[in-house]
Design a protein around this motif. Structure first.
Motif, PDB file in Angstrom:
ATOM      1  N   GLY A   1      26.087  36.846  14.295  1.00 21.86           N
ATOM      2  CA  GLY A   1      25.151  36.544  15.370  1.00 21.86           C
ATOM      3  C   GLY A   1      25.716  35.647  16.443  1.00 21.86           C
ATOM      4  O   GLY A   1      26.714  34.946  16.240  1.00 21.86           O
ATOM      5  N   ARG A   2      25.084  35.680  17.609  1.00 21.23           N
ATOM      6  CA  ARG A   2      25.519  34.834  18.719  1.00 21.23           C
ATOM      7  C   ARG A   2      25.313  33.365  18.386  1.00 21.23           C
ATOM      8  O   ARG A   2      26.135  32.510  18.736  1.00 21.23           O
ATOM      9  N   MET A   3      24.210  33.060  17.693  1.00 16.39           N
ATOM     10  CA  MET A   3      23.930  31.676  17.359  1.00 16.39           C
ATOM     11  C   MET A   3      25.009  31.100  16.443  1.00 16.39           C
ATOM     12  O   MET A   3      25.426  29.949  16.592  1.00 16.39           O
ATOM     13  N   GLU A   4      25.542  31.918  15.512  1.00 19.29           N
ATOM     14  CA  GLU A   4      26.583  31.445  14.607  1.00 19.29           C
ATOM     15  C   GLU A   4      27.870  31.158  15.374  1.00 19.29           C
ATOM     16  O   GLU A   4      28.593  30.202  15.073  1.00 19.29           O
ATOM     17  N   ILE A   5      28.177  31.987  16.377  1.00 14.54           N
ATOM     18  CA  ILE A   5      29.372  31.757  17.199  1.00 14.54           C
ATOM     19  C   ILE A   5      29.245  30.448  17.970  1.00 14.54           C
ATOM     20  O   ILE A   5      30.179  29.646  18.054  1.00 14.54           O
ATOM     21  N   ILE A   6      28.049  30.204  18.531  1.00  9.82           N
ATOM     22  CA  ILE A   6      27.828  28.977  19.309  1.00  9.82           C
ATOM     23  C   ILE A   6      27.958  27.755  18.408  1.00  9.82           C
ATOM     24  O   ILE A   6      28.589  26.749  18.765  1.00  9.82           O
ATOM     25  N   VAL A   7      27.368  27.830  17.198  1.00  9.59           N
ATOM     26  CA  VAL A   7      27.442  26.699  16.271  1.00  9.59           C
ATOM     27  C   VAL A   7      28.890  26.429  15.861  1.00  9.59           C
ATOM     28  O   VAL A   7      29.338  25.275  15.791  1.00  9.59           O
TER      29      VAL A   7
ATOM     30  N   LYS B   1      28.057  24.996   7.533  1.00  9.76           N
ATOM     31  CA  LYS B   1      29.037  25.579   8.453  1.00  9.76           C
ATOM     32  C   LYS B   1      30.157  24.577   8.760  1.00  9.76           C
ATOM     33  O   LYS B   1      31.320  24.962   8.869  1.00  9.76           O
ATOM     34  N   MET B   2      29.828  23.286   8.873  1.00 11.76           N
ATOM     35  CA  MET B   2      30.832  22.253   9.120  1.00 11.76           C
ATOM     36  C   MET B   2      31.826  22.179   7.953  1.00 11.76           C
ATOM     37  O   MET B   2      33.058  22.117   8.149  1.00 11.76           O
ATOM     38  N   LEU B   3      31.309  22.203   6.721  1.00 10.14           N
ATOM     39  CA  LEU B   3      32.195  22.158   5.552  1.00 10.14           C
ATOM     40  C   LEU B   3      33.096  23.381   5.500  1.00 10.14           C
ATOM     41  O   LEU B   3      34.283  23.284   5.125  1.00 10.14           O
ATOM     42  N   TYR B   4      32.546  24.552   5.878  1.00  6.22           N
ATOM     43  CA  TYR B   4      33.334  25.778   5.848  1.00  6.22           C
ATOM     44  C   TYR B   4      34.486  25.711   6.843  1.00  6.22           C
ATOM     45  O   TYR B   4      35.635  26.063   6.530  1.00  6.22           O
TER      46      TYR B   4
ATOM     47  N   ASN C   1      11.853  43.403  17.643  1.00  4.45           N
ATOM     48  CA  ASN C   1      11.414  42.093  17.189  1.00  4.45           C
ATOM     49  C   ASN C   1      12.560  41.096  17.306  1.00  4.45           C
ATOM     50  O   ASN C   1      13.676  41.342  16.859  1.00  4.45           O
ATOM     51  N   ILE C   2      12.265  39.970  17.922  1.00  2.00           N
ATOM     52  CA  ILE C   2      13.261  38.918  18.091  1.00  2.00           C
ATOM     53  C   ILE C   2      13.192  38.001  16.882  1.00  2.00           C
ATOM     54  O   ILE C   2      12.165  37.355  16.643  1.00  2.00           O
ATOM     55  N   GLU C   3      14.272  37.960  16.110  1.00  2.00           N
ATOM     56  CA  GLU C   3      14.300  37.144  14.922  1.00  2.00           C
ATOM     57  C   GLU C   3      15.181  35.927  15.151  1.00  2.00           C
ATOM     58  O   GLU C   3      16.240  36.012  15.766  1.00  2.00           O
ATOM     59  N   LYS C   4      14.766  34.816  14.639  1.00  2.00           N
ATOM     60  CA  LYS C   4      15.491  33.561  14.818  1.00  2.00           C
ATOM     61  C   LYS C   4      16.601  33.463  13.779  1.00  2.00           C
ATOM     62  O   LYS C   4      16.373  33.687  12.588  1.00  2.00           O
TER      63      LYS C   4
ATOM     64  N   LYS D   1      40.294  34.346  15.241  1.00  2.00           N
ATOM     65  CA  LYS D   1      40.472  34.595  13.817  1.00  2.00           C
ATOM     66  C   LYS D   1      39.367  33.915  13.005  1.00  2.00           C
ATOM     67  O   LYS D   1      38.861  34.470  12.017  1.00  2.00           O
ATOM     68  N   LEU D   2      39.031  32.719  13.436  1.00  2.00           N
ATOM     69  CA  LEU D   2      37.971  31.972  12.760  1.00  2.00           C
ATOM     70  C   LEU D   2      36.631  32.686  12.864  1.00  2.00           C
ATOM     71  O   LEU D   2      35.803  32.626  11.946  1.00  2.00           O
ATOM     72  N   LEU D   3      36.429  33.380  13.983  1.00  2.00           N
ATOM     73  CA  LEU D   3      35.135  34.022  14.227  1.00  2.00           C
ATOM     74  C   LEU D   3      35.020  35.399  13.597  1.00  2.00           C
ATOM     75  O   LEU D   3      33.972  36.042  13.718  1.00  2.00           O
ATOM     76  N   GLU D   4      36.066  35.876  12.952  1.00  2.35           N
ATOM     77  CA  GLU D   4      35.985  37.196  12.336  1.00  2.35           C
ATOM     78  C   GLU D   4      34.918  37.203  11.236  1.00  2.35           C
ATOM     79  O   GLU D   4      34.868  36.294  10.402  1.00  2.35           O
ATOM     80  N   GLY D   5      34.101  38.200  11.257  1.00  2.00           N
ATOM     81  CA  GLY D   5      33.028  38.298  10.265  1.00  2.00           C
ATOM     82  C   GLY D   5      31.753  37.588  10.667  1.00  2.00           C
ATOM     83  O   GLY D   5      30.739  37.675   9.973  1.00  2.00           O
ATOM     84  N   ARG D   6      31.747  36.850  11.790  1.00  2.00           N
ATOM     85  CA  ARG D   6      30.522  36.191  12.269  1.00  2.00           C
ATOM     86  C   ARG D   6      29.618  37.250  12.904  1.00  2.00           C
ATOM     87  O   ARG D   6      30.064  38.046  13.723  1.00  2.00           O
TER      88      ARG D   6
END
Length: 250
Positions: free
Chosen positions: A210-216, A185-188, A174-177, A203-208
Motif C-alpha cells: 500500500g501507499r501508506m506503508e511506503i510513506i511510513v 515497522k521501525m523494528l523491521y 470502498n475506501i479502506e484504511k 530494494k527495501l520497498l519490495e513486497g510493500r
C-alpha cells in the motif's frame, strides 16, 4: 348563646366583592366604596383564620378598599386630558376581568357536563358492507394514455434516476484504511539495515503493498538518518537512494 353562622366560601377577594355587588344590586361602574368596604370588613372579621395565606389575600384587598375610600374623600386628581380620575377605575377593571373569566369557566363547566352525557355507539357495519370496494374504471382512469405514452413516462423516470448518479464518484470502490503498526515497522527496518548493511531504498520497498506503508517506511528512514543509525546518498536526482547502516550486525 351565640348562634353559629355558616359563611359562604369564596375563591378570593374579587369573588367576595362581586358577591357583595350582586347582593346589594350595585352598578359595578359606580361602586359605593364606603358601604362595600364596611360589608367587606365585616365579612373578613367572621372568616376562619386557619389558612393565613388565603386570609392575607383578603386583607390586601381590604387595605386597597380603605385606600380607595380615603382617596374618594380627597379632591379628585386630574389626568393629562383634564378629566378627573376616579380612584375606583382600576378596581372596576379587575372586577370586570374576573367576572368575565368566572362566567367563561362556568360556561366551560356546563359544556363539560353536557359532553359527559353524550354517548357514542361503536361503528358496526355488516361484513359485506365493510368489505365493499368501489369498482375501478380503468378506461376512465387512464384516459388518453397509450402503451407508447406509458413507455415514454417510464423512460423519463429512469433517466431522472440515472441523472442523480455521479458519473465519477459512482465508480469508486470502498475506501479502506491501511492499518500500519509504526513500532513493528521501525523494528523491521532497523533489522533489515543491520542485516544488509548497504542497500537501495527500492530494494527495501519490495513486497510493500500500500501507499501508506511506503510513506511510513520513508518516514522511518528519515528518522533513522536523524538519529545517526544510517546514512543516505544519491548521485543523481532520479537515481535510487543508497542507504548505509552505521549499526553493527548482531
Amino acid at each position: 348563646m351565640a348562634i353559629p353562622v355558616k359563611l359562604e366560601v369564596f375563591e378570593g377577594p374579587l369573588d367576595l366583592l362581586l358577591h357583595l355587588i350582586d347582593k346589594n344590586k350595585i352598578d359595578i361602574y359606580d361602586i359605593p366604596i364606603v358601604e362595600i368596604t364596611e360589608q367587606y370588613l365585616d365579612y373578613i372579621k367572621q372568616m376562619e383564620r386557619s389558612d393565613m395565606n388565603v386570609m392575607s389575600e383578603f386583607l390586601v384587598m381590604a387595605a386597597t378598599l380603605i385606600d380607595i375610600k380615603c382617596r374618594m374623600l380627597l379632591p379628585r386628581e386630574v389626568d393629562e386630558t383634564g378629566q378627573e380620575e376616579d380612584p375606583r377605575t382600576e378596581l372596576v377593571q379587575k372586577l370586570l376581568e374576573y367576572k368575565m373569566c368566572k362566567y367563561m369557566s362556568m360556561e366551560l363547566k356546563d359544556r363539560q357536563v353536557d359532553a359527559a352525557r353524550n354517548l357514542y355507539r361503536d361503528q358496526k357495519l355488516p361484513p359485506e358492507v365493510a368489505a365493499y370496494r368501489a369498482p375501478i374504471n380503468y378506461e376512465e382512469l387512464l384516459g388518453d394514455l397509450t402503451l407508447s405514452r406509458l413507455h415514454e413516462i417510464f423512460k423519463s423516470i429512469v433517466k431522472r434516476q440515472e441523472d442523480k448518479i455521479d458519473p465519477i464518484r459512482s465508480r469508486y470502490g470502498n475506501i479502506e484504511k491501511d492499518e500500519i503498526d509504526m513500532d513493528a515497522k521501525m523494528l523491521y527496518v532497523e533489522a533489515y539495515a543491520r542485516e544488509h548493511r548497504q542497500f537501495g531504498f527500492r530494494k527495501l520497498l519490495e513486497g510493500r503493498k500500500g501507499r501508506m506503508e511506503i510513506i511510513v517506511t520513508f518516514l522511518i528512514i528519515l528518522e533513522m538518518m536523524k538519529t545517526g543509525k544510517i546514512t543516505i546518498s544519491q548521485e543523481n536526482i532520479f537515481d535510487d537512494i543508497l542507504i548505509t547502516s552505521l549499526s553493527a550486525a548482531e
